[in-house]
Motif scaffolding. Structure first.
Motif, PDB file in Angstrom:
ATOM      1  N   ALA A  16     -16.523  10.922 -32.694  1.00  0.00           N
ATOM      2  CA  ALA A  16     -16.186  12.644 -32.738  1.00  0.00           C
ATOM      3  C   ALA A  16     -15.810  12.920 -34.134  1.00  0.00           C
ATOM      4  O   ALA A  16     -16.193  13.784 -34.503  1.00  0.00           O
ATOM      5  N   GLN A  17     -15.152  11.909 -34.860  1.00  0.00           N
ATOM      6  CA  GLN A  17     -14.678  12.108 -36.233  1.00  0.00           C
ATOM      7  C   GLN A  17     -16.115  12.534 -37.152  1.00  0.00           C
ATOM      8  O   GLN A  17     -16.088  13.325 -38.019  1.00  0.00           O
ATOM      9  N   GLY A  18     -16.825  11.510 -36.971  1.00  0.00           N
ATOM     10  CA  GLY A  18     -18.115  11.532 -37.720  1.00  0.00           C
ATOM     11  C   GLY A  18     -18.932  12.692 -37.386  1.00  0.00           C
ATOM     12  O   GLY A  18     -19.579  13.226 -38.142  1.00  0.00           O
TER      13      GLY A  18
ATOM     14  N   THR B 255     -11.891  14.983 -31.109  1.00  0.00           N
ATOM     15  CA  THR B 255     -11.288  14.095 -31.944  1.00  0.00           C
ATOM     16  C   THR B 255      -9.745  13.610 -31.454  1.00  0.00           C
ATOM     17  O   THR B 255      -9.513  12.706 -31.197  1.00  0.00           O
ATOM     18  N   CYS B 256      -9.024  14.976 -31.621  1.00  0.00           N
ATOM     19  CA  CYS B 256      -7.471  14.907 -31.225  1.00  0.00           C
ATOM     20  C   CYS B 256      -7.410  14.204 -29.621  1.00  0.00           C
ATOM     21  O   CYS B 256      -6.683  13.627 -29.228  1.00  0.00           O
ATOM     22  N   GLY B 257      -8.525  14.836 -28.687  1.00  0.00           N
ATOM     23  CA  GLY B 257      -8.244  14.476 -27.436  1.00  0.00           C
ATOM     24  C   GLY B 257      -8.635  12.993 -27.265  1.00  0.00           C
ATOM     25  O   GLY B 257      -7.822  12.223 -26.457  1.00  0.00           O
ATOM     26  N   ALA B 258      -9.553  12.374 -27.796  1.00  0.00           N
ATOM     27  CA  ALA B 258      -9.743  11.161 -27.997  1.00  0.00           C
ATOM     28  C   ALA B 258      -8.531  10.243 -28.379  1.00  0.00           C
ATOM     29  O   ALA B 258      -8.157   9.179 -27.924  1.00  0.00           O
ATOM     30  N   LEU B 259      -7.810  10.772 -29.761  1.00  0.00           N
ATOM     31  CA  LEU B 259      -6.820  10.215 -30.094  1.00  0.00           C
ATOM     32  C   LEU B 259      -5.764   9.941 -28.955  1.00  0.00           C
ATOM     33  O   LEU B 259      -5.043   8.950 -28.964  1.00  0.00           O
ATOM     34  N   ILE B 260      -5.505  11.211 -28.459  1.00  0.00           N
ATOM     35  CA  ILE B 260      -4.441  11.152 -27.396  1.00  0.00           C
ATOM     36  C   ILE B 260      -4.633  10.317 -26.318  1.00  0.00           C
ATOM     37  O   ILE B 260      -3.912   9.285 -26.086  1.00  0.00           O
ATOM     38  N   MET B 261      -5.741  10.161 -25.775  1.00  0.00           N
ATOM     39  CA  MET B 261      -6.281   9.203 -24.813  1.00  0.00           C
ATOM     40  C   MET B 261      -5.946   7.838 -25.199  1.00  0.00           C
ATOM     41  O   MET B 261      -5.636   7.018 -24.364  1.00  0.00           O
TER      42      MET B 261
ATOM     43  N   ARG C  86     -13.383   4.098 -29.963  1.00  0.00           N
ATOM     44  CA  ARG C  86     -14.712   4.275 -30.564  1.00  0.00           C
ATOM     45  C   ARG C  86     -15.146   5.735 -30.255  1.00  0.00           C
ATOM     46  O   ARG C  86     -15.858   6.165 -31.193  1.00  0.00           O
ATOM     47  N   VAL C  87     -14.808   6.486 -29.274  1.00  0.00           N
ATOM     48  CA  VAL C  87     -15.317   7.934 -28.993  1.00  0.00           C
ATOM     49  C   VAL C  87     -14.481   8.702 -30.113  1.00  0.00           C
ATOM     50  O   VAL C  87     -15.166   9.786 -30.791  1.00  0.00           O
TER      51      VAL C  87
ATOM     52  N   GLY D 138      -1.118  -0.276 -21.936  1.00  0.00           N
ATOM     53  CA  GLY D 138      -1.644  -1.696 -22.066  1.00  0.00           C
ATOM     54  C   GLY D 138      -3.081  -1.941 -21.580  1.00  0.00           C
ATOM     55  O   GLY D 138      -3.550  -3.250 -21.599  1.00  0.00           O
ATOM     56  N   ASP D 139      -3.780  -1.072 -21.533  1.00  0.00           N
ATOM     57  CA  ASP D 139      -5.120  -1.065 -21.059  1.00  0.00           C
ATOM     58  C   ASP D 139      -6.077  -1.426 -22.319  1.00  0.00           C
ATOM     59  O   ASP D 139      -6.603  -0.359 -23.113  1.00  0.00           O
ATOM     60  N   SER D 140      -6.274  -2.641 -22.911  1.00  0.00           N
ATOM     61  CA  SER D 140      -6.886  -2.607 -24.071  1.00  0.00           C
ATOM     62  C   SER D 140      -8.391  -2.476 -24.110  1.00  0.00           C
ATOM     63  O   SER D 140      -8.837  -1.687 -25.122  1.00  0.00           O
ATOM     64  N   GLN D 141      -9.186  -2.494 -23.108  1.00  0.00           N
ATOM     65  CA  GLN D 141     -10.493  -2.340 -23.080  1.00  0.00           C
ATOM     66  C   GLN D 141     -10.702  -0.765 -23.042  1.00  0.00           C
ATOM     67  O   GLN D 141     -11.698  -0.190 -23.879  1.00  0.00           O
ATOM     68  N   SER D 142     -10.079  -0.046 -22.270  1.00  0.00           N
ATOM     69  CA  SER D 142     -10.090   1.579 -22.325  1.00  0.00           C
ATOM     70  C   SER D 142      -9.479   1.861 -23.668  1.00  0.00           C
ATOM     71  O   SER D 142     -10.310   3.030 -24.398  1.00  0.00           O
ATOM     72  N   LEU D 143      -8.555   1.392 -24.197  1.00  0.00           N
ATOM     73  CA  LEU D 143      -8.230   1.772 -25.432  1.00  0.00           C
ATOM     74  C   LEU D 143      -9.235   1.650 -26.646  1.00  0.00           C
ATOM     75  O   LEU D 143      -9.463   2.738 -27.368  1.00  0.00           O
ATOM     76  N   ASN D 144     -10.009   0.566 -26.485  1.00  0.00           N
ATOM     77  CA  ASN D 144     -11.039   0.333 -27.464  1.00  0.00           C
ATOM     78  C   ASN D 144     -12.179   1.256 -27.253  1.00  0.00           C
ATOM     79  O   ASN D 144     -12.740   1.851 -28.494  1.00  0.00           O
TER      80      ASN D 144
END
Length: 129
Positions: free
Chosen positions: A70-72, A41-47, A65-66, A55-61
């Motif tokens: 992961a949090q769930g 979860t922390c890794g996904a939040l950092i990424m 989601r990941v 500024g890469d909004s597609q990859s940000l989204n």
């Protein structure tokens, strides 16, 4: 941060007598999916933060989601682990009760021994006066 043994707090817990590091390892062995899920979860939040800065909004989204998945999964692992540990709590409670009785017996015996020693000491002091 240093990982030397001196840098890790080793103050024993008040109730169990184990250090914080020992407690962390015990908890990790009891429920290994929880810390792994937390790290994912922390890794996904950092990424997601990195992608947002670039500024890469597609990859940000996608990373957000990941993170949600992961949090769930981590919360599900906590619930499953709690349920699994709860089903074995009866056995542990019996063992804990037995250990508490043994400890209480030892403390009572130590108290009696201390009282007897103090009485003998008073008698001895009176004899030497």
């Amino acid at each position: 941060m240093s990982t030397s043994p001196a840098a890790v707090p080793t103050t024993p817990s008040l109730h169990t007598g184990e250090s914080y590091q020992e407690k962390a390892w015990r908890k990790f062995r009891e429920q290994p999916l929880v810390p792994i899920g937390t790290l994912v979860t922390c890794g996904a939040l950092i990424m997601a933060t990195v992608k947002m800065r670039r500024g890469d909004s597609q990859s940000l989204n996608n990373w957000l989601r990941v993170r949600v998945i992961a949090q769930g999964a981590t919360i599900a692992a906590v619930c499953a682990g709690t349920y699994a540990l709860g089903s074995t709590a009866g056995e542990e409670t019996k063992q804990t009760r037995q250990l508490d009785e043994i400890q209480a017996h030892r403390e009572a015996r130590a108290g009696r021994d201390r009282k007897e020693f103090e009485d003998r000491l008073k008698v001895a002091e009176r004899q030497w006066k």
